[in-house]
Design a protein around this motif. Structure first.
Motif, PDB file in Angstrom:
ATOM      1  N   THR A  89       0.911  -1.116   0.051  1.00 33.45           N
ATOM      2  CA  THR A  89      -0.053  -0.016   0.040  1.00 33.45           C
ATOM      3  C   THR A  89       0.851   1.368   0.081  1.00 33.45           C
ATOM      4  O   THR A  89       1.679   1.308   0.839  1.00 33.45           O
ATOM      5  CB  THR A  89      -1.157   0.015   1.238  1.00 33.45           C
ATOM      6  OG1 THR A  89      -1.728  -1.117   0.868  1.00 33.45           O
ATOM      7  CG2 THR A  89      -1.673   1.324   1.447  1.00 33.45           C
ATOM      8  N   LEU A  90       0.553   2.128  -0.923  1.00 32.22           N
ATOM      9  CA  LEU A  90       1.280   3.589  -1.052  1.00 32.22           C
ATOM     10  C   LEU A  90       0.306   4.555  -0.457  1.00 32.22           C
ATOM     11  O   LEU A  90      -0.930   4.482  -0.795  1.00 32.22           O
ATOM     12  CB  LEU A  90       1.600   3.757  -2.451  1.00 32.22           C
ATOM     13  CG  LEU A  90       2.659   2.984  -3.307  1.00 32.22           C
ATOM     14  CD1 LEU A  90       2.534   1.477  -3.343  1.00 32.22           C
ATOM     15  CD2 LEU A  90       2.931   3.668  -4.605  1.00 32.22           C
ATOM     16  N   VAL A 122      -8.177   0.890  -4.323  1.00 33.61           N
ATOM     17  CA  VAL A 122      -8.151   2.100  -3.553  1.00 33.61           C
ATOM     18  C   VAL A 122      -9.005   2.328  -2.519  1.00 33.61           C
ATOM     19  O   VAL A 122     -10.029   1.595  -2.705  1.00 33.61           O
ATOM     20  CB  VAL A 122      -7.976   3.363  -4.668  1.00 33.61           C
ATOM     21  CG1 VAL A 122      -6.832   3.534  -5.434  1.00 33.61           C
ATOM     22  CG2 VAL A 122      -9.294   3.521  -5.200  1.00 33.61           C
ATOM     23  N   SER A 123      -9.022   3.205  -1.703  1.00 30.28           N
ATOM     24  CA  SER A 123      -9.901   3.662  -0.621  1.00 30.28           C
ATOM     25  C   SER A 123     -10.060   5.126  -0.569  1.00 30.28           C
ATOM     26  O   SER A 123      -9.009   5.912  -0.585  1.00 30.28           O
ATOM     27  CB  SER A 123      -9.992   2.982   0.783  1.00 30.28           C
ATOM     28  OG  SER A 123      -8.660   3.411   1.353  1.00 30.28           O
ATOM     29  N   SER A 170      -7.002  11.685   2.388  1.00 30.02           N
ATOM     30  CA  SER A 170      -6.003  10.468   2.045  1.00 30.02           C
ATOM     31  C   SER A 170      -6.772   9.680   1.201  1.00 30.02           C
ATOM     32  O   SER A 170      -7.885   9.313   0.691  1.00 30.02           O
ATOM     33  CB  SER A 170      -5.878   9.799   3.433  1.00 30.02           C
ATOM     34  OG  SER A 170      -5.450   8.449   3.341  1.00 30.02           O
ATOM     35  N   PHE A 171      -5.837   9.223   0.146  1.00 32.61           N
ATOM     36  CA  PHE A 171      -6.123   8.245  -1.052  1.00 32.61           C
ATOM     37  C   PHE A 171      -5.335   7.107  -1.106  1.00 32.61           C
ATOM     38  O   PHE A 171      -4.290   7.212  -2.021  1.00 32.61           O
ATOM     39  CB  PHE A 171      -6.372   9.225  -2.253  1.00 32.61           C
ATOM     40  CG  PHE A 171      -6.953   8.533  -3.180  1.00 32.61           C
ATOM     41  CD1 PHE A 171      -6.580   8.762  -4.592  1.00 32.61           C
ATOM     42  CD2 PHE A 171      -7.999   7.673  -3.098  1.00 32.61           C
ATOM     43  CE1 PHE A 171      -7.238   8.106  -5.725  1.00 32.61           C
ATOM     44  CE2 PHE A 171      -8.783   7.019  -4.162  1.00 32.61           C
ATOM     45  CZ  PHE A 171      -8.203   7.369  -5.426  1.00 32.61           C
ATOM     46  N   PRO A 172      -5.209   6.175  -0.190  1.00 31.59           N
ATOM     47  CA  PRO A 172      -4.295   5.139  -0.463  1.00 31.59           C
ATOM     48  C   PRO A 172      -4.291   4.099  -1.579  1.00 31.59           C
ATOM     49  O   PRO A 172      -5.475   3.987  -1.848  1.00 31.59           O
ATOM     50  CB  PRO A 172      -4.258   4.259   0.972  1.00 31.59           C
ATOM     51  CG  PRO A 172      -5.552   4.618   1.521  1.00 31.59           C
ATOM     52  CD  PRO A 172      -5.923   6.055   0.913  1.00 31.59           C
ATOM     53  N   LEU A 180       2.623   8.006  -8.766  1.00 30.11           N
ATOM     54  CA  LEU A 180       2.312   9.783  -8.579  1.00 30.11           C
ATOM     55  C   LEU A 180       0.972   9.935  -8.153  1.00 30.11           C
ATOM     56  O   LEU A 180      -0.019   9.301  -8.721  1.00 30.11           O
ATOM     57  CB  LEU A 180       2.782  10.486  -9.944  1.00 30.11           C
ATOM     58  CG  LEU A 180       4.193  10.618 -10.052  1.00 30.11           C
ATOM     59  CD1 LEU A 180       4.305  11.028 -11.685  1.00 30.11           C
ATOM     60  CD2 LEU A 180       4.803  11.806  -9.277  1.00 30.11           C
ATOM     61  N   CYS A 181       0.688  10.534  -6.979  1.00 36.59           N
ATOM     62  CA  CYS A 181      -0.570  10.908  -6.401  1.00 36.59           C
ATOM     63  C   CYS A 181      -0.552  12.374  -6.885  1.00 36.59           C
ATOM     64  O   CYS A 181       0.200  13.278  -6.753  1.00 36.59           O
ATOM     65  CB  CYS A 181      -0.428  10.622  -5.047  1.00 36.59           C
ATOM     66  SG  CYS A 181      -2.105  11.219  -4.448  1.00 36.59           S
TER      67      CYS A 181
END
Lengths: 113, 114
Positions: free
Chosen positions: A20-21, A66-67, A73-75, A90-91
């Motif tokens: 998980t990033l 994703v969640s 937050s968007f892991p 990249l986020c």
């Protein structure tokens, strides 16, 4: 100090493991995005979320999940089903309605061996 | 200029010269375009944007030109400096949603020699 943070900067995993990033933003943006970048390539959209508790698949969502439980937050989870997970991830987050600019984090380089 | 192939186009210039980076976009209905700069190992940084109802927009040392007839976008950098060395991406957005999905081009590598 506003911005987008991604952690860690470098991540190493063994094949078959989920990873998980993390992506956090304090810009109060509603929209968040995950992109994948391979060497010599542009960015490809994995998933995006326009609002908390809602997200949509991008162009290359297979093998990812994703969640979006919080606005900040968007892991991104890279699952063992992703065939070629080694890449630069990249986020980004997007500004208010009518403004399309996206602000990018520093990226996480994932290496799976 | 940008291409769909696996090898990024490159542009080499001398410090102080003007640079022109080109991009051919794909969707004639795209209504917003952004240029990003990406340094090695970092996330892209916004440079300048332009809406489809404009054909030119100027920023500090940068100018973006839009030719909708041939679906072409260009970024002009005046008095290029070594710190401008990076990969430059154009991105297009087709509207219709509040938060548009960016479609990125392949990128152009700019190298500035002192």
């Amino acid at each position: 100090d506003g911005g987008i943070t991604q952690s860690p900067k470098y991540l190493f995993r063994k094949e078959g493991q989920n990873v998980t990033l993390s992506c956090e933003q304090n810009l109060n943006h509603d929209a968040m995005y995950w992109y994948r970048q391979d060497p010599g390539q542009g960015l490809r959209l994995i998933y995006y979320s326009q609002i908390v508790n809602d997200f949509q698949k991008g162009d290359i969502a297979e093998g990812y999940s994703v969640s979006r439980e919080k606005k900040e937050s968007f892991p991104l989870t890279v699952t063992s089903a992703q065939k070629n997970p080694t890449a630069f991830y990249l986020c980004a987050s997007g500004a208010r309605r009518g403004s399309y600019e996206q602000y990018f984090g520093p990226g996480t380089r994932l290496t799976v061996t | 200029g940008e291409s769909v192939g696996l090898h990024l186009p490159t542009l080499s210039v001398q410090e102080g010269d003007n640079s022109i980076i080109n991009c051919a976009y794909s969707n004639s209905a795209s209504d917003y375009f952004i240029w990003y700069k990406q340094e090695s190992g970092k996330g892209p940084q916004f440079i300048i944007d332009i809406r489809s109802n404009m054909d030119k927009r100027q920023g500090q040392r940068v100018t973006v030109l839009l030719n909708k007839t041939v679906k072409h976008l260009s970024l002009q950098i005046a008095a290029t400096q070594p710190g401008d060395s990076a990969v430059y991406f154009c991105a297009e957005i087709y509207g219709g949603t509040s938060y548009g999905k960016l479609t990125f081009g392949q990128g152009t590598i700019l190298t500035v020699h002192p």
